[in-house]
Design a protein around this motif. Structure first.
Motif, PDB file in Angstrom:
ATOM      1  N   TYR A  94      -8.734 -52.663  12.251  1.00 58.61           N
ATOM      2  CA  TYR A  94      -9.302 -52.692  10.894  1.00 58.61           C
ATOM      3  C   TYR A  94     -10.534 -51.792  10.817  1.00 58.61           C
ATOM      4  N   LEU A  95     -11.356 -51.826  11.851  1.00 59.68           N
ATOM      5  CA  LEU A  95     -12.528 -50.949  11.897  1.00 59.68           C
ATOM      6  C   LEU A  95     -12.105 -49.482  11.904  1.00 59.68           C
ATOM      7  N   ILE A  96     -11.037 -49.178  12.647  1.00 61.88           N
ATOM      8  CA  ILE A  96     -10.526 -47.804  12.706  1.00 61.88           C
ATOM      9  C   ILE A  96     -10.033 -47.358  11.330  1.00 61.88           C
ATOM     10  N   SER A  97      -9.354 -48.264  10.626  1.00 64.98           N
ATOM     11  CA  SER A  97      -8.827 -47.938   9.295  1.00 64.98           C
ATOM     12  C   SER A  97      -9.940 -47.658   8.296  1.00 64.98           C
ATOM     13  N   HIS A  98     -11.150 -48.133   8.612  1.00 64.35           N
ATOM     14  CA  HIS A  98     -12.306 -47.911   7.734  1.00 64.35           C
ATOM     15  C   HIS A  98     -13.413 -47.210   8.524  1.00 64.35           C
ATOM     16  N   GLN A  99     -12.980 -46.311   9.392  1.00 66.23           N
ATOM     17  CA  GLN A  99     -13.908 -45.637  10.300  1.00 66.23           C
ATOM     18  C   GLN A  99     -15.024 -44.920   9.540  1.00 66.23           C
ATOM     19  N   GLY A 100     -16.258 -45.154   9.991  1.00 70.64           N
ATOM     20  CA  GLY A 100     -17.408 -44.529   9.357  1.00 70.64           C
ATOM     21  C   GLY A 100     -18.004 -45.350   8.235  1.00 70.64           C
ATOM     22  N   GLN A 101     -17.257 -46.353   7.749  1.00 68.31           N
ATOM     23  CA  GLN A 101     -17.745 -47.197   6.656  1.00 68.31           C
ATOM     24  C   GLN A 101     -18.505 -48.400   7.215  1.00 68.31           C
ATOM     25  N   LYS A 103     -15.856 -55.071  26.278  1.00 68.76           N
ATOM     26  CA  LYS A 103     -14.695 -54.419  26.881  1.00 68.76           C
ATOM     27  C   LYS A 103     -14.678 -52.898  26.700  1.00 68.76           C
ATOM     28  N   LEU A 104     -15.369 -52.397  25.661  1.00 67.09           N
ATOM     29  CA  LEU A 104     -15.252 -50.974  25.343  1.00 67.09           C
ATOM     30  C   LEU A 104     -16.532 -50.167  25.553  1.00 67.09           C
ATOM     31  N   GLU A 105     -17.673 -50.817  25.514  1.00 62.36           N
ATOM     32  CA  GLU A 105     -18.943 -50.100  25.648  1.00 62.36           C
ATOM     33  C   GLU A 105     -19.400 -50.073  27.110  1.00 62.36           C
ATOM     34  N   VAL A 106     -20.144 -49.025  27.474  1.00 58.99           N
ATOM     35  CA  VAL A 106     -20.760 -48.987  28.801  1.00 58.99           C
ATOM     36  C   VAL A 106     -21.872 -50.020  28.869  1.00 58.99           C
ATOM     37  N   ASP A 107     -22.689 -50.048  27.834  1.00 55.98           N
ATOM     38  CA  ASP A 107     -23.776 -51.021  27.744  1.00 55.98           C
ATOM     39  C   ASP A 107     -23.630 -51.767  26.422  1.00 55.98           C
ATOM     40  N   PRO A 108     -23.025 -52.959  26.446  1.00 56.24           N
ATOM     41  CA  PRO A 108     -22.801 -53.714  25.204  1.00 56.24           C
ATOM     42  C   PRO A 108     -24.080 -53.992  24.420  1.00 56.24           C
ATOM     43  N   LYS A 109     -25.233 -54.000  25.109  1.00 54.37           N
ATOM     44  CA  LYS A 109     -26.493 -54.265  24.422  1.00 54.37           C
ATOM     45  C   LYS A 109     -27.006 -53.031  23.682  1.00 54.37           C
ATOM     46  N   LYS A 110     -26.463 -51.851  24.038  1.00 54.39           N
ATOM     47  CA  LYS A 110     -26.818 -50.609  23.352  1.00 54.39           C
ATOM     48  C   LYS A 110     -25.526 -49.908  22.933  1.00 54.39           C
ATOM     49  N   PRO A 111     -24.795 -50.502  22.000  1.00 52.59           N
ATOM     50  CA  PRO A 111     -23.470 -49.994  21.634  1.00 52.59           C
ATOM     51  C   PRO A 111     -23.508 -48.612  20.988  1.00 52.59           C
ATOM     52  N   LYS A 112     -22.551 -47.784  21.373  1.00 52.33           N
ATOM     53  CA  LYS A 112     -22.408 -46.452  20.784  1.00 52.33           C
ATOM     54  C   LYS A 112     -21.153 -46.348  19.920  1.00 52.33           C
ATOM     55  N   LEU A 113     -20.224 -47.281  20.113  1.00 55.28           N
ATOM     56  CA  LEU A 113     -18.952 -47.239  19.387  1.00 55.28           C
ATOM     57  C   LEU A 113     -19.002 -48.084  18.115  1.00 55.28           C
ATOM     58  N   ILE A 114     -19.356 -49.356  18.262  1.00 53.78           N
ATOM     59  CA  ILE A 114     -19.437 -50.267  17.118  1.00 53.78           C
ATOM     60  C   ILE A 114     -20.908 -50.555  16.854  1.00 53.78           C
ATOM     61  N   LEU A 123     -17.849 -48.551  12.673  1.00 55.16           N
ATOM     62  CA  LEU A 123     -17.254 -47.858  13.809  1.00 55.16           C
ATOM     63  C   LEU A 123     -17.586 -46.378  13.674  1.00 55.16           C
ATOM     64  N   VAL A 124     -18.194 -45.800  14.702  1.00 53.84           N
ATOM     65  CA  VAL A 124     -18.620 -44.406  14.618  1.00 53.84           C
ATOM     66  C   VAL A 124     -17.407 -43.484  14.602  1.00 53.84           C
TER      67      VAL A 124
END
Length: 244
Positions: A176-183, A216-227, A237-238
Motif C-alpha cells: 500500500y505504501l508503494i502504491s502511494h509512494q512519496g505521499q 526487517k528492511l532498514e539497516v538502522d530501524p531507529k534512523k529509517p531511510k525507507l519509511i 515511503l521514499v
C-alpha cells in the motif's frame, strides 16, 4: 439459492435451539461453538456469512479484543447477544464495529428479519463499490527501491538479493505504501487501505506493523531511510534510497 452460513458462539442452549429451528426452515447452516478460541480458529479456516457472539461465553476484555480482530477481516454482519443495560459496556461493544446488540430472549422472527436486512445491506455496499471502482492501470509488478526489491506477483520481498520474510499484513502494508509512494499517509488512511476499517483507538496497529517493517528492511530501524515518519501526519515511503 445460496446457503447462508452462520457461526454462533454461545453457551445458551435455548437460543441455539431456537436459531437452529428457524435455520432449518430458511436453509441456513449453523456452526455452534462455546469458546472464543474455537470460534476464531473456525471462522478463519472456513467461509461464513455472519457471526453471532454471546458475551456470556467469555469475559468482556476477551470479547472486545476478539471482535475487533474479527472485524479487521470480516465484512459481513456481526451480531452480539447481551442482556446488559450498562451504557458503558454497550459503547465499548459498538466501538468494535459490530452491527447490533440483542437480548437472548428476542423473538426469533424479529432477529432473523434484522439479520436478513443486514445481509441485503452488505450486498448493496459490495455492489456499489464494484460499480464505482475506477479502472486502474495494471500496477508495476516488480518494484525496486535501492537494495529493496518487491515482487507483487509472487508476494516476495528481498533485500540485497536475500529474501525477507514478511507476514501477510506486513506485505499488504508495504504494498500500500508503494502504491502511494512519496505521499504522506495518515494512520487512518493506512488502517482503511490495508485493514479495511477505521477502528477507534486502533492506530497503534499501524505503528506496530511499521516498526516490524523497519526492523526487517532498514539497516538502522531507529534512523529509517525507507519509511519516514512525518510528525503530526503519518508515514511516507521514499522514492529513492541509495543504501540501506
Amino acid at each position: 439459492m445460496t446457503i447462508q452460513k452462520i457461526l454462533l458462539l454461545s453457551k445458551d442452549s435455548s437460543f441455539q435451539t431456537r436459531l437452529e429451528k428457524i435455520g432449518i426452515q430458511k436453509d441456513w447452516q449453523i456452526t455452534s461453538l462455546t469458546t472464543a478460541t474455537q470460534s476464531v480458529t473456525t471462522l478463519f479456516s472456513a467461509t461464513f456469512d455472519c457471526v453471532i457472539w454471546d458475551t456470556a461465553a467469555c469475559n468482556l476484555d476477551t470479547t472486545l479484543a476478539t471482535l475487533m480482530l474479527i472485524r479487521h477481516d470480516f465484512f459481513k454482519p456481526i451480531l452480539v447477544l447481551s442482556d446488559t443495560k450498562e451504557a458503558r459496556v454497550q459503547r465499548k461493544l459498538y466501538r468494535t464495529r459490530i452491527d447490533g446488540i440483542f437480548s437472548r430472549q428476542i423473538a426469533m422472527d424479529v432477529f432473523c428479519a434484522y439479520l436478513e436486512q443486514k445481509w441485503w445491506l452488505y450486498q448493496q455496499i459490495v455492489k456499489h463499490r464494484q460499480l464505482n471502482q475506477p479502472k486502474k492501470e495494471k500496477p508495476q509488478q516488480l518494484i525496486t527501491i535501492g537494495p529493496i526489491q518487491v515482487d507483487r506477483t509472487h508476494f516476495e520481498v528481498s533485500k540485497n538479493k536475500k529474501l525477507v520474510s514478511l507476514t501477510k499484513k506486513e506485505f499488504q502494508l508495504l504494498n500500500y505504501l508503494i502504491s502511494h509512494q512519496g505521499q504522506v499517509l495518515s494512520r487512518e488512511q493506512l488502517l482503511n487501505g490495508v485493514w479495511g476499517y477505521e477502528l477507534l483507538g486502533s492506530s497503534r496497529i499501524v505503528d506496530i506493523h511499521i516498526s516490524h517493517l523497519r526492523d526487517k528492511l532498514e539497516v538502522d530501524p531507529k534512523k529509517p531511510k525507507l519509511i519516514k515518519t512525518v510528525r503530526g501526519f503519518g508515514y511516507r515511503l521514499v522514492t529513492e534510497v541509495n543504501s540501506l
